[in-house]
Design a protein around this motif. Sequence first.
Motif, mmCIF file in Angstrom:
data_model
loop_
_atom_site.group_PDB
_atom_site.id
_atom_site.type_symbol
_atom_site.label_atom_id
_atom_site.label_comp_id
_atom_site.label_asym_id
_atom_site.label_seq_id
_atom_site.Cartn_x
_atom_site.Cartn_y
_atom_site.Cartn_z
ATOM 1 N N ARG A 3 0.785 -1.303 0.084
ATOM 2 C CA ARG A 3 0.111 -0.106 -0.118
ATOM 3 C C ARG A 3 0.912 1.287 -0.222
ATOM 4 N N VAL A 4 0.552 2.161 -0.826
ATOM 5 C CA VAL A 4 1.013 3.514 -0.882
ATOM 6 C C VAL A 4 1.050 4.236 0.470
ATOM 7 N N LYS A 5 2.331 4.774 1.065
ATOM 8 C CA LYS A 5 2.159 5.265 2.372
ATOM 9 C C LYS A 5 2.530 6.740 2.420
ATOM 10 N N VAL A 6 1.553 7.851 2.584
ATOM 11 C CA VAL A 6 1.582 9.182 2.493
ATOM 12 C C VAL A 6 1.454 10.033 3.945
ATOM 13 N N ALA A 7 2.376 10.746 4.027
ATOM 14 C CA ALA A 7 2.244 11.596 5.240
ATOM 15 C C ALA A 7 2.014 13.002 4.454
ATOM 16 N N LEU A 85 11.589 16.815 8.306
ATOM 17 C CA LEU A 85 11.173 16.664 6.950
ATOM 18 C C LEU A 85 11.835 15.407 6.554
ATOM 19 N N ALA A 86 13.237 15.467 6.327
ATOM 20 C CA ALA A 86 14.012 14.315 5.857
ATOM 21 C C ALA A 86 13.797 12.972 6.469
ATOM 22 N N GLU A 87 13.392 12.785 7.698
ATOM 23 C CA GLU A 87 13.001 11.487 8.296
ATOM 24 C C GLU A 87 11.604 11.221 7.700
ATOM 25 N N LEU A 88 10.670 12.100 7.627
ATOM 26 C CA LEU A 88 9.400 11.641 6.974
ATOM 27 C C LEU A 88 9.401 11.360 5.691
ATOM 28 N N ARG A 89 10.287 11.899 4.621
ATOM 29 C CA ARG A 89 10.620 11.231 3.608
ATOM 30 C C ARG A 89 11.287 9.944 3.200
ATOM 31 N N GLU A 90 11.871 9.603 4.363
ATOM 32 C CA GLU A 90 12.346 8.287 4.473
ATOM 33 C C GLU A 90 11.379 7.296 4.928
ATOM 34 N N LEU A 91 10.355 7.906 5.829
ATOM 35 C CA LEU A 91 9.319 6.937 6.468
ATOM 36 C C LEU A 91 8.370 6.662 5.470
ATOM 37 N N TYR A 92 8.080 7.581 4.430
ATOM 38 C CA TYR A 92 6.869 7.424 3.768
ATOM 39 C C TYR A 92 7.165 7.348 1.962
ATOM 40 N N ASP A 93 6.318 6.864 1.269
ATOM 41 C CA ASP A 93 6.413 6.844 -0.171
ATOM 42 C C ASP A 93 6.336 8.313 -0.633
ATOM 43 N N ALA A 94 5.601 9.091 0.156
ATOM 44 C CA ALA A 94 5.257 10.485 -0.561
ATOM 45 C C ALA A 94 5.026 11.431 0.919
ATOM 46 N N VAL A 95 5.503 12.616 0.658
ATOM 47 C CA VAL A 95 5.203 13.568 1.691
ATOM 48 C C VAL A 95 4.556 14.871 1.164
ATOM 49 N N ILE A 96 3.404 15.078 1.629
ATOM 50 C CA ILE A 96 2.604 16.385 0.969
ATOM 51 C C ILE A 96 2.858 17.610 2.171
#
Length: 446
Positions: A3-7, A85-96
């Motif tokens: 599943r795609v994971k998005v923050a 923000l860098a950590e979130l980009r590693e945790l998720y497929d996409a960050v908005i």
Amino acid sequence: MSRVKVAVIGSGPSGFYAVSALLKQCGDPVVDIIERLPTPFGLIRAGVAPDHQTTKNVVRAYSKTAAEAGVSYFGNVSVGKDVSLAELRELYDAVILAVGAPADRKLDIPGIDKPGVYGSAEFVGWYNGHPDYVDLDPDLNTERVVVIGNGNVAIDVARVLVKSPEEMAASDLPGPVADVIHRAPIKDVVVVGRRGPGDAKFTNVELREMRDLDQAVSIVRHEHLPDELPDAVEGRDRRVREKNLQTMEAFAEPGDDQVAGAEKRVLFEFYASPVEVLGEGRVEGVRFERTEVSEGGSVRGTGAYFTILCGLVVTAVGYRTRSFEGVDFDAKSGAILNKDGQVAGNLYAVGWAKRGPSGVIGSSKRDGDEVARMITEAFAREENPEKPGHEGLKRLLQARKVAYVDFGDWQKLDAAEVARAASSEAPREKFLSVAEMLAAIGPKSG
């Protein structure tokens, strides 16, 4: 297939429209909404005027979105402090990035930093009970206020300052704020614009409200009203402007009974550009240069100056988004640099963070649709390693002892605010600090 994971960073309208679009387009996504405050809904809670409760009803739809399977809320989590923000980009497929445009654009004129001068973001935040501005403590002990700007925010500020307690009874104006405003000796609020009435950015619904105030009359100088709009103004834009001018025609000729019976006045002053804030120690007035608008639409000074004495100034001349480490910012638009919503790699922007502060609440729907499509297409064509997403964020926040708030916690806080409303007319009495909010939620079970 995973599943795609998005923050989604930000829980205002643009954030929720993005979540809704992801749910429709991305199959079965996992979406986490990350919000700096315990409370969701962004400018709906802290930007929309407290007497515009009908507009705030849109949160019912947002609440349904938050309750969808696969959607989670992480409130009281500050990106850049609790998680990068860098950590979130590693945790998720996409960050908005859906963080809106919460900061004021500042007028670059002498005296703008004098006590008694406020940007509309902070002043509106104060009267809406935003925790960042609870200690603003503006001194309203003045008979005249100057509001610089010709958009809906300027009208909101003027209207809230001149409405009677009875008119505000069904609003969510916080009690301590209401006490300050209703005790103030304000007689005049002067709303000033660089251009003419035909160029004002008021929506007609907001402008018409100014006709029906219990204790205030709205006044426009008849000589400022144009005989007709330029031929270059066409279509919908022309119709909107014509409606506004028709409404303002009534302001130019208020009845004698209206003027005589009014305790307060809202004075619309056009063709005036601020050049200096005056005063010794604090604001005592604003010096303006009279302007004219050329056939091509540019504004120029005429060399004629005048002063409006006042004890409070609110500037409503635009907003800019917040900055993030490693993300480029466009100073001209007040937005994050992006190409059609894509900032870089798996990082995207929607709403005012993408476009700058323009449009109405629903304008962000298209942004959400476009970014959801881009994320869906990118996820389908790329061989992505499995990202930790939701569970990874939970582990990280728990390890750092971040007291995050889920949507059930918000619903508990929401019920507490509704229960403490001052009257049956008022929708709620807001908690004004994060500490109060967390205390009202109480300890998490388990």
